[in-house]
Design an enzyme around this catalytic site. Structure first.
Site, short mmCIF file in Angstrom:
data_model
loop_
_atom_site.label_atom_id
_atom_site.label_comp_id
_atom_site.label_asym_id
_atom_site.label_seq_id
_atom_site.Cartn_x
_atom_site.Cartn_y
_atom_site.Cartn_z
N GLU A 382 0.64 -1.13 0.08
CA GLU A 382 -0.01 -0.24 0.08
C GLU A 382 0.96 1.34 -0.25
O GLU A 382 0.53 2.31 -0.61
CB GLU A 382 -1.05 -0.03 1.28
CG GLU A 382 -1.98 -1.08 1.45
CD GLU A 382 -2.55 -1.65 0.15
OE1 GLU A 382 -2.71 -0.83 -0.86
OE2 GLU A 382 -2.93 -2.85 0.03
N HIS A 385 2.15 2.27 -3.43
CA HIS A 385 0.95 2.72 -4.20
C HIS A 385 0.96 4.42 -3.92
O HIS A 385 0.54 5.12 -4.77
CB HIS A 385 -0.35 2.41 -3.74
CG HIS A 385 -0.85 0.95 -4.34
ND1 HIS A 385 -0.67 0.98 -5.75
CD2 HIS A 385 -1.42 -0.02 -4.01
CE1 HIS A 385 -1.10 -0.29 -6.10
NE2 HIS A 385 -1.66 -1.03 -4.98
N1 BES Z 1 -5.78 -1.26 -4.29
C1 BES Z 1 -5.92 -2.59 -3.87
C2 BES Z 1 -7.42 -2.69 -2.99
C3 BES Z 1 -8.34 -3.06 -3.90
C4 BES Z 1 -8.55 -4.23 -4.30
C5 BES Z 1 -9.53 -2.25 -4.34
C6 BES Z 1 -9.54 -5.01 -5.18
C7 BES Z 1 -10.67 -2.63 -5.18
C8 BES Z 1 -10.62 -3.88 -5.65
C9 BES Z 1 -4.73 -2.70 -2.85
O1 BES Z 1 -3.81 -1.91 -3.06
C10 BES Z 1 -4.45 -4.08 -2.96
O2 BES Z 1 -3.92 -4.49 -3.86
N2 BES Z 1 -4.82 -5.02 -1.92
C11 BES Z 1 -4.74 -6.24 -1.75
C12 BES Z 1 -3.19 -6.56 -0.97
C13 BES Z 1 -2.11 -6.59 -1.69
C14 BES Z 1 -0.85 -6.89 -0.81
C15 BES Z 1 -2.13 -7.72 -2.83
C16 BES Z 1 -5.65 -6.80 -1.27
O3 BES Z 1 -6.55 -6.04 -0.62
O4 BES Z 1 -5.81 -8.16 -1.22
ZN ZN Z 2 -2.63 -2.65 -4.67
#
Ligand code: BES
Ligand code: ZN
Length: 968
Positions: A382, A385
């Site tokens: 995060e 990002h």
């Molecule tokens: N931007 C995403 C969160 C997200 C995911 C928002 C799907 C809307 C739809 C965040 O940066 C993310 O990728 N989170 C992952 C964890 C990551 C370490 C792979 C998650 O929430 O699983």
């Molecule tokens: Zn992400």
């Protein structure tokens, strides 16, 4: 426009709905607040809003042209003043809001089109005012239209008087509205949790990808960046947080004990990154040294001690990125908050990162090292990002992978820095590359970069292809261009596009420029190379054919498919890639060259000095996103090396060889004898990665054979090769263990216990029973082994063992421990307990929370006894489940888990029938994942037909072999 549902409320009709307006007002229950001077916001007349049809989430998503679903760019927002008052009161979960948007008109128009969904806008409050030196000029609004499929709100100006917005003129559009504080995890939602025996509520937002429009009317596209000035209303006992620091607090007129918190204006950013939280939490300030920002963690008071780890690594990772990207974090503060329930994963809102508790909190006594790794992964992800995604944002969702894929690689670099003991980078091949290759080997895979329009299609993009394949090709790029040029190229890209948007070509251009400056040799430009990886789906298998007389090595590539269908539909794509090749015969000298994308140079012949009794290995340290196959003799030479001295081959390549060989055999490109013979060397293997890669690939054989007479042979063989390691590692952790040794022990113990290793099972059951008699003692079962210990005891036990784990699950204050215990509950072999679990999981009063249900169903699906019960349950309850779970993607995963081990004609038929009967429910947002499930089952069926017998024959022979020796 005919495809678009429309509901219009004209100003003249508005008077006819006074009754409804009053009802609305009463419903929000805040008449005192509104009547007392109506400061801000008001809801004294709300127009009838169409109920959001179930269409966008679960119905058949209409294919709408891009031009219709995208906003017209006749006006562009540059500033929002957003005021929201969430009402956290049982029976009245609403949000009262007001938004004032400063716009610039770039093309003359008689309407303003923006997004809004599930929001009741007060028609009378809608105002469009011209800005400027001149006296304020209010434009007359004729009507507002809701277009429910596109989620548009259209504000039409008075046509009769030809009212129009003029080009190059600025306006302010403002309106009052009432929205819902939903119980999903989308938009502005409430999260409920129990603290010190008291039920508490908090309000949290989650906008990505397209839910900001459910919170306030806005131009909800990533390239319509603006500045947001946010004010949040809250009760005296609560705290409000948003992207920026608090600058002022004022009382809310007419509402005793309620206050507005006013936050500083944001920097230029996209709507999907706007965030708010209202909660009664404890704030922990992290030590940031001499950084220019503050860094805080927010948790429920009873979990403060679990935030220590995040408090240390958070600022460390943020400082790492400032250095790595050579650009400061531009906000004055960073907040990370752990949401107790109904929130999985994490979200990168600029300056206010939200996490599910289990991925941010860590309790050294009860959480395992793996839980710690999860915290590092999510925090570093995060935070990456904040630059990659927030500062520079993809122009449209089609380029989602640009932020998710890149970040999924770059996070590993930060993880190495903040906690090197986790060896995060080393694990990349097994955690990302091998995992996604399994999906990308299906004919129904998809390219990384795809055109998307509808929100359902956008949601479907958040998959392993965007994340893991995106990360794998980024790692490949970083390796062929070189770490220094990669890093400087990124900095250049971020500098050029900061506070703006970019497409993948912008990144390729920045890297090309850097490669030129650094005189990196490339066969063609970065764009040409990378387009072959992002625009085509799948990946190649590179075949290496040696001529042992001439010493020539001929190399070819073709698409790797786990099963080739007989599909006659012509796919015009030429499945060839610009493939960076690396090779070695001793791991001291590494050669490199390229396979070209064009047909004419399909075969590459290399001439190099190599003795005919020497092996050659391609794809050194598996930095390339491809599999490698060899001629039989080279495979044999590799096997011989592994059997005599496996350490002559790098650890990652040992993992690569095992994973490639087993998957090549699965796809019919190599006889099973080769990989199965290779597994014999594992008796001497002591490293985590080769074991992980092999056991993951072997788990396919396990799932195919589990219900066949040959399973006993597989079990005996795997136990035979695992036993030496089980004996040397032991069951219990040692303080001298490295992180990967801890992971290896857990893997070995898990496999041994599930395959029936007597000592393993006895030890597991024994320590579980000791724990049952002393439940508060956290030292009896080491955290790393808690899942396997509980799972084994429950598998071999009955109701008492299950009930104990369930009780611990309910009582635990640590989210990651809860998750561990939850998954072990599914190990039961008692059909009636499985049936009871299924019944309980959709009913939150039983002790399972709503967010647990999908995990229960997914893990039960992996249990051979539970699989059919689960499939039946899923079929019966599908409609109900689509209503309970907001995200179709979670359901897609359930569907995948339930069906992925199906391997009989009867099962395929049942699956196809179910899909056929439920086209309406399944086909829209799950088109691709349903097809992938059917694809998988078909390939399982052909695997059984082609390979089952061979594997059984080989196992029969191997189990009678006393010694494993390479057959020279
Ligand atoms: N931007 C995403 C969160 C997200 C995911 C928002 C799907 C809307 C739809 C965040 O940066 C993310 O990728 N989170 C992952 C964890 C990551 C370490 C792979 C998650 O929430 O699983
Ligand atoms: Zn992400």
């Amino acid at each position: 426009m005919s495809a678009v549902l429309r509901l219009t409320v004209t100003k003249c009709r508005a008077s006819g709905i006074v009754v409804i307006l009053i009802a609305c007002l009463m419903a929000v229950g805040l008449s005192v607040y509104f009547l007392a001077g109506r400061p801000y916001p008001t809801a004294n007349s709300c127009s009838v809003s169409p109920k959001r049809p179930s269409l966008p989430s679960f119905g058949a998503a209409p294919k709408i042209a891009q031009s219709v679903i995208r906003l017209p760019r006749t006006v562009l927002p540059h500033h929002y003043d957003v005021r929201l008052l969430p009402i956290l009161e049982k029976g009245n979960f609403t949000v009262l809001g007001r938004v004032a948007i400063d716009l610039q008109c770039v093309e003359e128009t008689d309407r303003i089109v923006l997004h809004s969904s599930d929001i009741k806008v007060d028609l009378k409050s809608v105002q469009v005012i011209e800005q400027g030196e001149m006296a304020k000029n209010m434009l007359s609004v004729e009507s507002i239209d809701y277009e429910t499929v596109t989620e548009f709100l259209i504000i039409r100006l008075n046509a009769k008087h030809k009212v129009k917005l003029a080009k190059r003129t600025n306006y302010t559009l403002s309106m009052d509205f009432v929205g819902n504080l939903t119980d999903t995890s989308a938009g502005f939602f409430r999260s409920v949790y129990v603290e010190y025996g008291v039920e508490r509520y908090m309000a949290v937002s989650q906008m990505e990808p397209t839910d900001a429009r459910r919170v306030f009317p806005c131009f909800d596209e990533p390239n319509m960046k603006a500045i947001f000035t946010v004010s949040i209303g809250r009760h005296r006992d609560m705290t409000a947080l948003s992207n920026m620091p608090l600058i002022d607090t004022t009382a809310i007129d007419g509402m005793q004990d309620f206050y507005w918190d006013h936050f500083a204006p944001t920097l230029l950013m996209s709507t999907y990154l706007v965030a708010f939280v209202v909660a009664n939490f404890t704030k922990i300030e992290a030590d940031v040294g001499n950084a220019n920002w503050k860094f805080n963690i927010h948790v429920r008071t009873s979990a403060v001690s679990q935030a220590q780890y995040a408090k240390v690594i958070g600022p460390k990772a943020q400082a790492f990125y400032e250095d790595y990207f050579q650009m400061p974090f531009p906000l004055p503060k960073q907040d990370m908050i752990a949401i107790p329930s109904a929130f999985v994963g994490a979200m990168e809102n600029w300056g206010l990162l939200t996490y599910g508790e289990s991925v941010l909190l860590y309790d050294a006594d009860v959480s395992s090292l793996d839980d710690r790794q999860t915290v590092v992964e999510l925090v570093t992800h995060e935070l990456a990002h904040q630059w990659f995604g927030n500062l520079v944002t993809m122009d449209w969702w089609s380029d989602l992978w640009l932020k998710e894929g890149f970040t999924s690689y770059i996070e590993c670099l930060a993880a190495e820095h903040v906690d090197p003991s986790l060896e995060r980078l080393e694990q990349f091949v097994t955690s990302a590359l091998h995992t996604v290759m399994r999906l990308d080997a299906l004919e129904s895979s998809h390219p990384i970069s795809v055109l998307v329009n509808h929100p359902d299609e956008i949601g479907e993009l958040f998959d392993d292809i965007s994340y893991k394949k995106g990360a794998a090709i980024t790692r490949m790029l970083a390796n062929f261009i070189g770490a220094k040029s990669f890093r400087n190229g990124l900095t250049h890209y971020l500098r050029i596009h900061q506070y703006g948007n970019a497409v993948q070509d912008d990144l390729w251009n920045a890297l090309d420029r850097q490669a030129d400056l650094d005189q990196v040799f490339l066969p063609t430009n970065v764009k040409t190379i990378m387009d072959t990886w992002t625009l085509k789906m799948g990946f190649p298998v590179v075949t290496v054919q040696r001529d042992y007389c001439s010493q020539n090595v001929t190399i070819t590539q073709k698409r790797f498919l786990v099963r080739k269908s007989n599909s006659t539909t012509a796919d015009p794509t030429v499945y060839l890639w610009w493939t960076p090749l690396t090779y070695t015969t001793d791991f001291r000298t590494i050669g490199s060259t390229w396979l070209a994308e064009n047909q004419s140079s399909k075969n590459l012949t290399l001439e190099f000095e190599i003795r005919d009794d020497e092996w050659v290995i391609f794809n050194v340290n598996e930095t390339g996103y491809y599999r490698v196959n060899y001629d039989a003799r080279n495979w044999h030479l590799i096997a011989k090396q592994l059997m005599t001295n496996h350490t002559a081959i790098s650890v990652i390549n040992r993992a690569q060889i095992m994973n490639d060989a087993l998957n090549l055999a699965r796809a019919g490109l190599l006889v099973y004898e080769v990989p199965l013979n290779l597994t014999k060397y594992l008796e001497r293997e002591e490293e985590f990665l080769p074991w992980e890669a092999t056991l993951t690939a072997l788990s396919y054989l396990d799932s195919m054979m589990k219900r066949t007479p040959g399973y006993g042979l597989l079990k005996n063989y795997v136990l035979k090769i695992l036993s030496p390691l089980y004996d040397s590692l032991g069951f219990v952790n040692r303080s001298s263990d490295s992180h990967l040794t801890g992971k290896l022990r857990r893997k070995v113990v898990e496999s041994c216990c599930s395959m029936g290793h007597k000592d393993c099972i006895t030890k597991a059951i024994d320590s579980y029973h000791r724990w049952m008699s002393d439940p508060q003692n956290t030292t009896i079962v080491p955290a790393m082994l808690k899942r396997v210990v509980a799972c084994t005891a429950i598998r071999h036990g009955g109701e008492v063992e299950w009930d104990f784990a369930f009780q611990r699950f309910r009582d635990s204050n640590v989210a990651s421990e809860k998750a561990t215990l939850l998954s072990s509950l599914s190990c039961t072999q008692e059909s009636w307990i499985i049936a009871r679990m299924l019944e309980m999981c959709l009913n939150p009063t039983t002790g399972f929370r709503t967010q647990d249900a999908l995990d229960v169903i997914k893990t039960l699906a992996g249990n051979p006894i539970g699989r059919f019960l689960t499939f039946n349950f899923t079929r019966e309850k599908w409609l109900e489940m689509t209503k309970i779970f907001s995200s179709i993607h979670n359901l897609a995963h359930v569907f995948e888990s339930v069906t992925k081990a199906f391997n009989t004609d009867m099962e395929l038929k049942e699956l196809s029938d179910f899909v056929g009967r439920n086209k309406e429910l399944l086909v829209s947002a799950m088109t691709r994942s349903t097809q992938q499930s059917i694809d998988r089952v078909r390939s399982n069926l052909s695997w059984m037909k082609q390979n089952y017998r061979h594997v059984v024959n080989w196992l029969q022979k191997a189990n009678t072999d006393v010694t494993f020796q390479p057959s020279t």
